[in-house]
Design an enzyme around this catalytic site. Structure first.
Site, PDB file in Angstrom:
ATOM      1  N   TRP A 521       0.809  -1.348   0.077  1.00  0.00           N
ATOM      2  CA  TRP A 521      -0.049  -0.055  -0.054  1.00  0.00           C
ATOM      3  C   TRP A 521       0.721   1.280   0.112  1.00  0.00           C
ATOM      4  O   TRP A 521       0.350   2.386   0.582  1.00  0.00           O
ATOM      5  CB  TRP A 521      -0.841   0.115   1.111  1.00  0.00           C
ATOM      6  CG  TRP A 521      -1.652  -1.288   1.573  1.00  0.00           C
ATOM      7  CD1 TRP A 521      -2.518  -1.660   0.698  1.00  0.00           C
ATOM      8  CD2 TRP A 521      -1.516  -1.876   2.663  1.00  0.00           C
ATOM      9  NE1 TRP A 521      -3.077  -3.005   1.272  1.00  0.00           N
ATOM     10  CE2 TRP A 521      -2.392  -2.975   2.621  1.00  0.00           C
ATOM     11  CE3 TRP A 521      -0.840  -1.709   3.955  1.00  0.00           C
ATOM     12  CZ2 TRP A 521      -2.582  -3.971   3.546  1.00  0.00           C
ATOM     13  CZ3 TRP A 521      -1.104  -2.745   4.723  1.00  0.00           C
ATOM     14  CH2 TRP A 521      -1.788  -3.712   4.853  1.00  0.00           C
ATOM     15  N   HIS A 522       1.831   1.203  -0.495  1.00  0.00           N
ATOM     16  CA  HIS A 522       2.937   2.401  -0.524  1.00  0.00           C
ATOM     17  C   HIS A 522       2.848   3.173  -1.942  1.00  0.00           C
ATOM     18  O   HIS A 522       3.805   3.732  -2.479  1.00  0.00           O
ATOM     19  CB  HIS A 522       4.101   2.177  -0.214  1.00  0.00           C
ATOM     20  CG  HIS A 522       4.445   1.590   1.156  1.00  0.00           C
ATOM     21  ND1 HIS A 522       5.384   1.123   1.753  1.00  0.00           N
ATOM     22  CD2 HIS A 522       3.470   1.570   2.405  1.00  0.00           C
ATOM     23  CE1 HIS A 522       5.188   0.707   3.324  1.00  0.00           C
ATOM     24  NE2 HIS A 522       4.075   0.910   3.401  1.00  0.00           N
ATOM     25  N   TYR A 523       1.661   3.001  -2.623  1.00  0.00           N
ATOM     26  CA  TYR A 523       1.355   3.592  -3.967  1.00  0.00           C
ATOM     27  C   TYR A 523       1.513   5.062  -3.900  1.00  0.00           C
ATOM     28  O   TYR A 523       1.129   5.727  -2.853  1.00  0.00           O
ATOM     29  CB  TYR A 523       0.255   2.922  -4.689  1.00  0.00           C
ATOM     30  CG  TYR A 523      -1.157   3.170  -3.826  1.00  0.00           C
ATOM     31  CD1 TYR A 523      -1.714   4.225  -4.080  1.00  0.00           C
ATOM     32  CD2 TYR A 523      -1.593   2.130  -3.055  1.00  0.00           C
ATOM     33  CE1 TYR A 523      -2.765   4.480  -3.349  1.00  0.00           C
ATOM     34  CE2 TYR A 523      -2.745   2.294  -2.456  1.00  0.00           C
ATOM     35  CZ  TYR A 523      -3.367   3.233  -2.662  1.00  0.00           C
ATOM     36  OH  TYR A 523      -4.830   3.327  -1.995  1.00  0.00           O
TER      37      TYR A 523
END
Length: 587
Positions: A521-523
């Site tokens: 989820w580090h987009y």
């Protein structure tokens, strides 16, 4: 115990495979667990808003950046926060660590998370709750490194002060258990040195980082930073979905943002406008998907794409939605012959070659108290964790899977993951509108491993994980005789994404990386500095509009970005107020 790792298909191996199938995407399902209701008197459902209202600042998105930003701005201005999700407070299922993962099976329209699947076939999530992404992660807190701060052009002293402002409320030192300690010592033994102890700083080597969970097991999120707000000058509206940013163009040399249209939880339409004043602004803080999406819906983006959706073009800006990146994450599941503690990410191995090593573990019981080991990661209600094809994932089939899970030997759930995340990354893609409805997910493509350097870093990360698992420090948490190749085979057979798997994945670390890629989820990207916004986060070509969130990043900061996103909200709030004060002094 031998039966757990050998024997017939009906005894050991199938159980471990089933565990992995239900567990492999643990990292997608760490949901919001904030503390007690702080009793904010400025927090309301959007339906209480008048049809038309006026503020000095309108912040679109009460997330990881939006909350600290709005709290800071309210010290010297009237602020409206429009959050499309609900409150993280007051729900016992999302309050305590002991109830961890309870919200994960909620796929309703008001769930704190909205699932999306990238065009790459990787299942992901975007925040839909006050506190944003800080409510959707494993709680690991770590700052960006000094090189990142320098490259971003930030004021180092203000960055430090802003981190400290955040940490006073949300960051804590974790209590280390045996499994996490073994990973820490295994990293050092594997050559990820020096050991830097407990620190929030991003330093090469192995460290213990901070956590959003306090010693009582309560999660603290960016929403808690609203305690800093001036309650008489801020209004936070929940379930307020912004449909469009409004611009003035007549008689102006360039468009000027001056208001927004939003709908409340009942579907009623409201308008909010900026008060008259040269320094009043609308600030997008809707995240890496929401901010570029709303810019496009408002007429700011690639003209051909907007026209294809019958959107009037306010500014032809072809870089909106470009530069989308998601740090690829690959994990290895290790079943343990002995019980392990329930723990999320606490340790980070920061390697010199651009891969970060982290870990999480769990068991069915901790300290004699029944605590679900799944954290949501074993939940059969999560569609892609089921071994069933997507079209066959009916409620009845998932209920049957849940029943099957309840009958498994508790020892099967002993163990954990060691993962690696590629820094940067260098690979990137793009985002486009799917519909004109802001509640619908846009389409997004990340192009994982399209840059060969990312794949090289993944391989090096997997090789480091192998060294940790085979280290003397970790030896008691690994079955004797279970090779790393076997662990890769087990992990690779799990349905961790929607990509087709290579039949001989275990023969190549490169293939393992490609086949088992997941999100952490580090987009980021979509409104990047130098492409869509300038160094002050102002949208280029438009007045009175900024973007302050992870969509502006060229690369993900540090090992985990949430600390820096919260810092950025505070940092930019201070800078904007300083600009406001300077303007008044010169009038």
């Amino acid at each position: 115990m031998v039966e757990l790792i050998g024997g017939s298909p009906h005894s050991g191996w199938w159980r471990i495979l089933l565990v992995i199938a239900f567990a492999a995407t643990f990292f997608l399902h760490v949901f919001c667990h904030s503390g007690d209701d702080p009793g904010y008197n400025f927090l309301h459902k959007a339906s209480i808003a008048p049809p038309i209202s006026y503020y000095d600042y309108i912040v679109i998105g009460g997330g990881t950046a939006g909350c600290p930003l709005a709290a800071t701005l309210s010290k010297n201005a009237d602020v409206l926060v429009l959050e499309r999700g609900g409150s993280p407070y007051g729900n016992p299922n999302i309050t305590l660590f002991s109830s961890f993962g309870a919200a994960i099976s909620d796929l309703s329209p008001t769930s704190p998370s909205q699932r999306f699947i990238s065009e790459d076939g990787v299942v992901n999530a975007r925040a839909r709750v006050l506190g944003g992404g800080s409510c959707l992660n494993a709680g690991f807190y770590s700052r960006a490194g000094p090189v990142y701060v320098q490259d971003a052009g930030w004021d180092g002293q203000l960055v430090k002060e802003s981190y400290q402002w955040v940490e006073e409320v949300v960051a804590f030192r974790p209590e280390m258990g045996g499994w996490q300690s073994a990973v820490r010592d295994g990293l050092v033994e594997a050559g990820v040195v020096p050991y830097n102890g407990f620190t929030y700083e991003h330093i090469q080597g192995t460290k213990v980082g901070g956590t959003l969970f306090d010693k009582e097991g309560k999660r603290h999120t960016a929403a808690d930073l609203l305690k800093y707000a001036n309650p008489s000058r801020i209004r936070v509206l929940l379930h307020a979905t912004v449909h469009k940013i409004l611009f003035r163009r007549k008689g102006l040399t360039r468009p000027r943002a001056h208001g927004v249209i939003f709908r409340d939880e009942l579907g009623n339409v409201h308008r909010a406008y900026l008060n008259r004043g040269a320094k009043n602004e609308i600030i997008l803080a809707s995240g890496a998907l929401g901010s570029p999406q709303l810019l496009m819906l408002s007429g700011v983006g690639p003209a051909p794409h907007l026209k294809a959706h019958n959107i009037e073009v306010v500014l032809d800006q072809p870089m909106v939605g470009r530069g989308m990146s998601d740090n690829p994450m690959n994990a290895v599941y290790i079943p343990s012959p002995i019980p392990v503690e329930v723990a999320l990410i606490q340790v980070a191995g920061i390697t010199p070659f651009g891969s970060y090593i982290e870990a999480a573990c769990g068991e069915n019981f901790a300290a004699g108290a029944p605590i679900r080991a799944d954290f949501g990661m074993f939940s059969p209600k999560i569609g892609r964790l089921s071994t069933l094809p997507p079209k066959k994932r009916t409620p009845e089939a998932l209920a049957k899977a849940a029943e099957l899970m309840s009958k498994l030997d508790a020892r099967v759930f002993q163990g954990g993951f060691i993962l690696e995340k590629v820094t940067g990354p260098l690979s990137n893609g793009h985002l486009e509108l799917r519909t004109r409805n802001p509640n619908d997910n846009p389409t997004v493509t990340f192009n994982y491993f399209s840059n060969p350097q990312d794949l090289t870093r993944c391989v090096q990360g997997i090789q480091t994980i192998e060294k940790v698992i085979n280290s003397r420090a970790f030896s008691k948490y690994k079955y004797k005789g279970m090779t790393f190749q076997t662990l890769l085979n087990l992990t690779a057979q799990a349905p961790v994404n929607l990509l087709p798997h290579h039949p001989n994945v275990s023969t190549s670390f490169e293939q393992f990386c490609k086949d088992t890629v997941m999100t952490i989820w580090h987009y980021h990207g979509g409104c990047q500095v130098g492409r869509v916004v300038d160094s002050d986060y102002k949208v280029m070509g438009i007045d009175a509009l900024r973007v302050v969130d992870g969509s502006t990043f060229l690369a993900s900061p540090g090992t985990n970005p949430q600390a820096t996103v919260m810092m950025l909200g505070r940092y930019m709030g201070v800078k904007i107020l300083r600009e406001r004060l300077a303007h008044r002094e010169h009038q």
